[in-house]
Design an enzyme around this catalytic site. Structure first.
Site, short mmCIF file in Angstrom:
data_model
loop_
_atom_site.label_atom_id
_atom_site.label_comp_id
_atom_site.label_asym_id
_atom_site.label_seq_id
_atom_site.Cartn_x
_atom_site.Cartn_y
_atom_site.Cartn_z
N ASP A 1 -13.18 5.24 1.14
CA ASP A 1 -11.74 5.25 1.39
C ASP A 1 -11.21 6.69 1.38
O ASP A 1 -11.01 7.27 0.32
CB ASP A 1 -11.05 4.40 0.30
CG ASP A 1 -9.53 4.31 0.49
OD1 ASP A 1 -8.99 4.99 1.39
OD2 ASP A 1 -8.89 3.57 -0.27
N LYS B 1 2.90 11.31 -3.29
CA LYS B 1 1.85 10.67 -4.10
C LYS B 1 1.00 11.72 -4.84
O LYS B 1 0.49 11.46 -5.93
CB LYS B 1 0.97 9.83 -3.19
CG LYS B 1 0.01 8.89 -3.89
CD LYS B 1 -0.65 7.98 -2.85
CE LYS B 1 -1.66 7.04 -3.47
NZ LYS B 1 -2.23 6.14 -2.44
N GLU C 1 -7.27 0.57 -4.47
CA GLU C 1 -7.26 0.47 -3.01
C GLU C 1 -8.59 0.00 -2.42
O GLU C 1 -8.60 -0.93 -1.60
CB GLU C 1 -6.81 1.81 -2.40
CG GLU C 1 -5.31 2.04 -2.61
CD GLU C 1 -4.88 3.49 -2.51
OE1 GLU C 1 -5.70 4.34 -2.09
OE2 GLU C 1 -3.72 3.78 -2.84
N ASP D 1 0.87 -1.17 0.00
CA ASP D 1 0.00 0.00 0.00
C ASP D 1 0.91 1.22 0.00
O ASP D 1 1.50 1.55 1.02
CB ASP D 1 -0.90 -0.03 1.25
CG ASP D 1 -1.75 1.23 1.39
OD1 ASP D 1 -1.69 2.10 0.50
OD2 ASP D 1 -2.48 1.34 2.40
#
Lengths: 177, 629
Positions: B214, B87, B192, B25
């Site tokens: 999420d 990210k 994800e 992850d």
């Protein structure tokens, strides 16, 4: 990985082992779709050679394409007619019945003027009913009467209904924003 | 207790050998690595027993690269060389970032450097030189790979890397490149929320429709899935790849600036206050209020009390935005709130009470939090990695995921032709035929875009490429077939082929930029707001294009076969051409349409005569039996 029973040359109905008709057993379609993907999906060959992975991607893509075509009544009808060599002329043939076109204009105005979700809900429910009626009529024309010219006309009408559904969809988003 | 398998001496263990595979992850704030050990998915800890590796990379002046806790500890002291939340920069160009002034980095416009990795993507100038987000991410992945190999005692066969479901092609490609750079064999890029659904679904033998909410450090995803007899089918995905826990920190940060009448802080002070803001946010999960104290580099003392109510009020519209995207996902899935059997919460930011409360109220049920929201994605990724590595057989499951944003290409007049609509199950391919616009045209450029709007300028440009060597034909005679293939990683490949000659062009879409954060938000909002404007603009451009084509064709015919017309006929045609040209200067699409019809009527007889003439000349010199062949 060439799974048994998978043949690129088959048409979408043959691929899922279903009779070539507009009326369709959607439970069987779903089951066969999943069974086929369980064999050909790229996840099953992620540890194999690149050639096998590429083949899996092609097969899985074809199964998805076939499923999406058969699952959607408009696409299914269009596909059935193309198998019969009938062009539905959705881009070229614009000669729709006047009362149908009038109705479409009223629909569009109603969608454009809809101020809240409950109005859209009603319009959507009505659209759903009328689309369903057209689909029933289409089943009769294709499966029973084999009247493909009339069926092509109904496909053109259904295309209008689909566009209307898309407009209702964006109207919901607009109210939400 | 698991039995040890002991092979006979001399016999290979190969057929039963467990192949080492991990799930990673790669998060905005923290990253984790997990694997399946003795049939159970476990997160692998570092030497100090810590599971989470802060996604922070520091390029120290001495040339060392420091990743994780130590880098995080230095972020206030050395903010320029300490890259946090990298990210958010993946697959992004400089112009994609809204307000870079708030970020304590020195950005490089990489179009001037032209280096290989991440060309076109923004770069960050550090003590170790310019670094692309791909390289920075690779440092994080390398640490996790080394941790896994040390822990598992061998080289990895491969890894599943998770990405936000709403990541576009550029962001996915950048992630895959980073993994390769870190020496990992990428078995799959996995969304994800889907990874979380696997961990949750297999754990609970769940059946029915589930929503995965999420909210990570920098991204928000909502996925609606149907779980049925070992099949995980994503029905719809939506999200915002620039909305996450960081934005809640920013709200507190701004509040602090306002409270203390501060402006134009140094990078050190900005980082200091952001760190305090995050601590305050976490404190407010357990406590009704929290006190923020800090000393700025000027010596000024910051001392404020923030209550949970104040925090909820300042972050309310962030939560509302997630609910809006939630409603869209449900509509795309053609489902209502009542159809959803359970809601799985993923991501550290879902610990905030206002988020839990809002989601619970929306669905009318308590969200599921029995799996650690920080670990569930890595755990699911490990389970999938184990399957993809070929360690299982028999009781397999099947994942059917979707592409989150529509793909299309540019057509005449700056319009988008959608080729693959959003929420199509992958892998998928669509082919579409296009034709040349001018007589003798031998090249055609293909412009690939991603987004929901009708006008090309409102969508995200992914790539442009050119198809050359089309045989010269009259306008409309060439048939160019463009095929879009999206693979199981959600990555796009485009090929174009001229059907008559077989001229082919292939492109792996390696775009210069990904869709910008703000752009995705804007595109989706405007998609709804301007649906009406779009339709009008589209209608106008279609009519303009058609009119120009017709005018060109008639001009050509007049030059070639003008002799077939009487003087009066020719004048009539030229009059109508003149008025259509005049109408083209205005913006009334219906008037243009009428002008086209008028010109068409005026030229019908002319066209018939030209046809007769050309058929006669084509037949001259041939006998009937030849034509029959």
């Amino acid at each position: 990985m060439q799974p048994s029973g998978f043949n690129f040359q088959q048409n979408h109905f043959q691929l899922f082992g279903l009779p070539q008709s507009f009326a369709i057993d959607s439970t069987q379609l779903d089951l066969h779709y999943r069974a086929l993907q369980a064999q050909v999906h790229p996840d099953k060959s992620a540890h194999l050679s690149e050639a096998e992975q590429r083949l899996a991607m092609q097969h899985s893509t074809q199964v998805n394409e076939a499923y999406q075509t058969l699952r959607n009544p408009l696409k299914r009808a269009r596909y059935l007619l193309s198998l019969q060599g009938v062009d539905t002329q959705e881009e070229t043939n614009t000669a729709m019945p006047v009362d149908f076109l009038m109705e479409q204009m009223e629909w569009r105005e109603a969608v454009a003027e809809a101020g809240d979700v409950s109005v859209l809900d009603e319009l959507e429910a009505r659209l759903h009913r009328e689309t369903h009626a057209l689909e029933n009529e289409l089943a009769g024309k294709i499966d029973n009467e084999k009247n493909y010219a009339d069926a092509a006309g109904l496909v053109r009408k259904l295309r209008f209904m689909e566009k209307l559904a898309e407009e209702i969809h964006s109207a919901y988003d607009e109210i939400d924003t | 207790m698991a039995l040890l398998q002991i092979s006979e001496p001399g016999l290979s263990t190969a057929p039963h050998q467990h192949r080492l595979a991990v799930g990673i992850d790669l998060g905005t704030t923290n990253s984790l690595v997990a694997t399946v050990r003795n049939g159970i998915s476990v997160v692998l800890n570092d030497d100090n027993g810590r599971a989470m590796l802060p996604s922070v990379v520091r390029y120290a002046a001495e040339g060392d690269v420091i990743v994780g806790e130590a880098a995080q500890a230095a972020q206030s002291e050395d903010p320029v060389n300490t890259i946090v939340s990298v990210k958010r920069f993946m697959g992004r160009g400089l112009k994609d970032l809204g307000e870079i002034s708030r970020l304590p980095y020195r950005f490089v416009d990489s179009s001037s450097t032209g280096s290989g990795q991440g060309f076109g993507m923004l770069q960050l100038r550090t003590a170790a030189g310019a670094k692309s987000p791909v390289e920075v991410s690779a440092e994080i992945l390398r640490v996790l790979r080394e941790r896994a190999e040390a822990s598992l005692g061998g080289e990895l066969v491969g890894a599943v890397i998770t990405v936000p479901a709403y990541f576009d092609d550029a962001q996915r490609q950048a992630t895959k490149d980073a993994a390769k750079l870190a020496g990992l064999n990428v078995l799959r890029l996995l969304n994800e929320p889907t990874a979380a659904a696997i961990a949750y679904g297999l754990d609970n033998a769940a059946e029915g429709v589930y929503a995965v909410y999420d909210l990570g450090g920098g991204t928000f995803d909502i996925s609606i899935l149907r779980l049925s007899r070992g099949v995980f089918e994503v029905l719809a995905a939506n999200g915002d790849s620039a909305l996450g826990g960081d934005d809640f920190d920013q709200r507190i940060h701004c509040w602090l600036l306002e409270k203390n009448n501060l402006s134009a802080l140094s990078p050190q002070d900005t980082r200091l206050l952001l760190t305090h803001a995050r601590t305050a946010k976490e404190q407010l999960t357990e406590h009704a209020e929290t006190r923020i104290t800090a000393v700025l580099s000027s010596g000024e003392l910051i001392d404020n009390v923030l209550t949970r109510e104040e925090f909820q009020a300042m972050s309310q519209n962030l939560v509302q935005r997630t609910l809006q995207l939630l409603r869209r996902a449900l509509r795309d899935a053609k489902l209502g709130v009542a159809d959803v059997k359970g809601v799985v919460m993923v991501g550290g930011a879902t610990r905030m009470p206002q988020v839990q409360h809002a989601v619970g109220e929306f669905f009318g049920q308590m969200p599921l939090t029995n799996l650690d929201p920080d670990k569930v994605v890595a755990l699911g990724a490990a389970i999938q990695a184990n399957l993809l590595a070929g360690n299982r057989s028999g009781d397999d499951w099947l994942l059917l995921d979707v592409i989150p944003l529509s793909l299309g290409i540019e057509t005449m007049g700056g319009l988008t032709e959608k080729i693959i609509p959003r929420n199509s199950t992958i892998p998928t391919a669509r082919a579409q035929e296009f034709t040349t616009f001018k007589d003798g045209q031998t090249a055609m450029s293909i412009h690939v875009v991603q987004g929901e709007r009708e006008l090309i300028s409102d969508c995200r440009s992914l790539a442009k490429f050119e198809l050359r060597g089309i045989p010269a034909m009259v306008a409309g005679a060439a048939r160019i077939r463009v095929t879009f293939q999206v693979d199981a990683d959600g990555l796009l490949n485009v090929a174009a082929r001229e059907m008559g000659s077989g001229v082919e062009a292939h492109i792996a879409v390696k775009p210069s930029y990904g869709l910008s954060d703000a752009e995705i938000t804007r595109m989706l909002q405007e998609s709804a707001q301007h649906a009406q404007d779009d339709m009008l603009a589209r209608a106008l451009r279609e009519q303009q294009t058609e009119a120009k084509q017709l005018l060109e064709a008639v001009q050509h015919a007049l030059a070639q076969d003008g002799a077939l017309l009487s003087e009066a006929e020719r004048t009539c045609i030229e009059d109508r051409m003149g008025s259509l040209n005049a109408l083209l200067q205005q913006t009334d699409h219906q008037a243009i349409k009428r002008g086209i019809e008028a010109l068409n009527v005026a030229t019908t007889e002319f066209a018939q005569r030209r046809m007769d003439t050309s058929v006669k000349s084509a037949l001259a010199g041939h006998n009937i039996s030849e034509l029959g062949n």
